[in-house]
Motif scaffolding. Structure first.
Motif, PDB file in Angstrom:
ATOM      1  N   SER A  31      27.816  48.722  46.348  1.00 10.79           N
ATOM      2  CA  SER A  31      28.340  47.391  46.617  1.00 10.79           C
ATOM      3  C   SER A  31      27.212  46.378  46.754  1.00 10.79           C
ATOM      4  CB  SER A  31      29.164  47.405  47.908  1.00 10.79           C
ATOM      5  OG  SER A  31      28.330  47.705  49.024  1.00 10.79           O
TER       6      SER A  31
ATOM      7  N   TYR B 222      31.231  47.786  43.240  1.00  9.20           N
ATOM      8  CA  TYR B 222      31.073  48.109  41.825  1.00  9.20           C
ATOM      9  C   TYR B 222      31.505  49.549  41.576  1.00  9.20           C
ATOM     10  CZ  TYR B 222      28.279  43.854  41.914  1.00  9.20           C
ATOM     11  OH  TYR B 222      27.863  42.556  42.082  1.00  9.20           O
TER      12      TYR B 222
ATOM     13  N   PRO C  55      27.224  36.743  42.981  1.00  6.29           N
ATOM     14  CA  PRO C  55      26.776  37.398  44.216  1.00  6.29           C
ATOM     15  C   PRO C  55      25.380  36.996  44.676  1.00  6.29           C
ATOM     16  CG  PRO C  55      27.884  38.986  42.821  1.00  6.29           C
ATOM     17  CD  PRO C  55      27.760  37.732  42.015  1.00  6.29           C
TER      18      PRO C  55
ATOM     19  N   ARG D  58      23.703  44.473  38.751  1.00  4.93           N
ATOM     20  CA  ARG D  58      24.279  45.064  39.963  1.00  4.93           C
ATOM     21  C   ARG D  58      23.219  45.770  40.803  1.00  4.93           C
ATOM     22  NH1 ARG D  58      29.829  47.597  37.215  1.00  4.93           N
ATOM     23  NH2 ARG D  58      30.684  45.575  36.555  1.00  4.93           N
TER      24      ARG D  58
ATOM     25  N   TYR E 105      31.777  42.456  47.250  1.00  6.78           N
ATOM     26  CA  TYR E 105      31.576  42.987  45.900  1.00  6.78           C
ATOM     27  C   TYR E 105      31.396  44.498  45.925  1.00  6.78           C
ATOM     28  CZ  TYR E 105      30.625  38.062  44.992  1.00  6.78           C
ATOM     29  OH  TYR E 105      30.721  36.693  44.914  1.00  6.78           O
TER      30      TYR E 105
END
Length: 216
Positions: A91, A98, A206, A160, A96
């Protein structure tokens, strides 16, 4: 990889073996050109621009491999602190999460721990960039029609890693005194994907306010 970044990070901690460019190839020359621009201290927005006379796909391919190497190094530095216990979910903070999906074991988006996710991600990217059908290394060999879609997926997933490192492990980066180098690497990545429209703006949200003032 800049000399400063090499000094800050222990290269033995690289999460995966570095993919290198063969000397004498077009990609190697483009890689040198890109590094020279960075080492010259050019504005990052200028440094990412396609050099005159060069093919965009070649320029993009060189940067994808370079970002893969750099982000491996950054994640490798904090990987001992990114465990099943500390990061049971991949995350970027509470907003968020993932999930992993691939064509083999995880056909549906699946919640995994951050280290599990990172292992699968780096394995997957390595397969893509070592696949001559997607990233051809011979001069004159055309790029496939799916090159940019694959690149976009690689870069969105690498992003990410930045999100997770910034949100969950930046205290470790700060302890090492390397936050300026990580910030520079991220800004380079950000300006590159924006220059060539490789990641949807919404996906970049993000980190817009996390640490990047100028890149927001």
């Amino acid at each position: 990889m800049s000399h400063a970044l090499k000094q800050v990070f222990n290269k033995d901690k690289t999460f995966r073996p570095k993919r290198k460019f063969e000397p004498g190839t077009q990609r190697f020359e483009l890689h040198k050109k890109a590094q020279a621009s960075l080492n010259a201290g050019l504005d990052l927005k200028v440094a990412v621009q396609l050099p005159p006379g060069e093919e965009q796909n070649d320029w993009v391919a060189v940067h994808v491999v370079d970002f893969f190497n750099r982000i491996n190094l950054i994640y490798g530095t904090i990987s001992d602190y990114c465990t099943e216990q500390s990061c049971p979910v991949m995350s970027g903070g509470p907003k968020y999460e993932y999930r992993w999906q691939d064509e083999h074991k995880y056909r549906k988006p699946t919640a995994l721990s951050a280290p599990q996710y990172m292992n699968l991600l780096m394995d997957w990217i390595e397969v893509q960039i070592n696949n001559e059908d997607i990233f051809p290394t011979n001069v004159g060999t055309p790029f496939p029609k799916n090159f940019l879609p694959v690149v976009k997926k690689i870069l969105s997933r690498l992003f990410r890693v930045f999100v997770h490192v910034y949100i969950h492990h930046f205290d470790r980066i700060t302890q090492m005194g390397s936050e300026a180098h990580v910030n520079t690497c991220y800004k380079h990545f950000y300006y590159f994907v924006k220059e060539f429209n490789l990641i949807d703006t919404k996906e970049l949200e993000p980190l817009v306010s996390a640490c990047l003032g100028p890149a927001a």
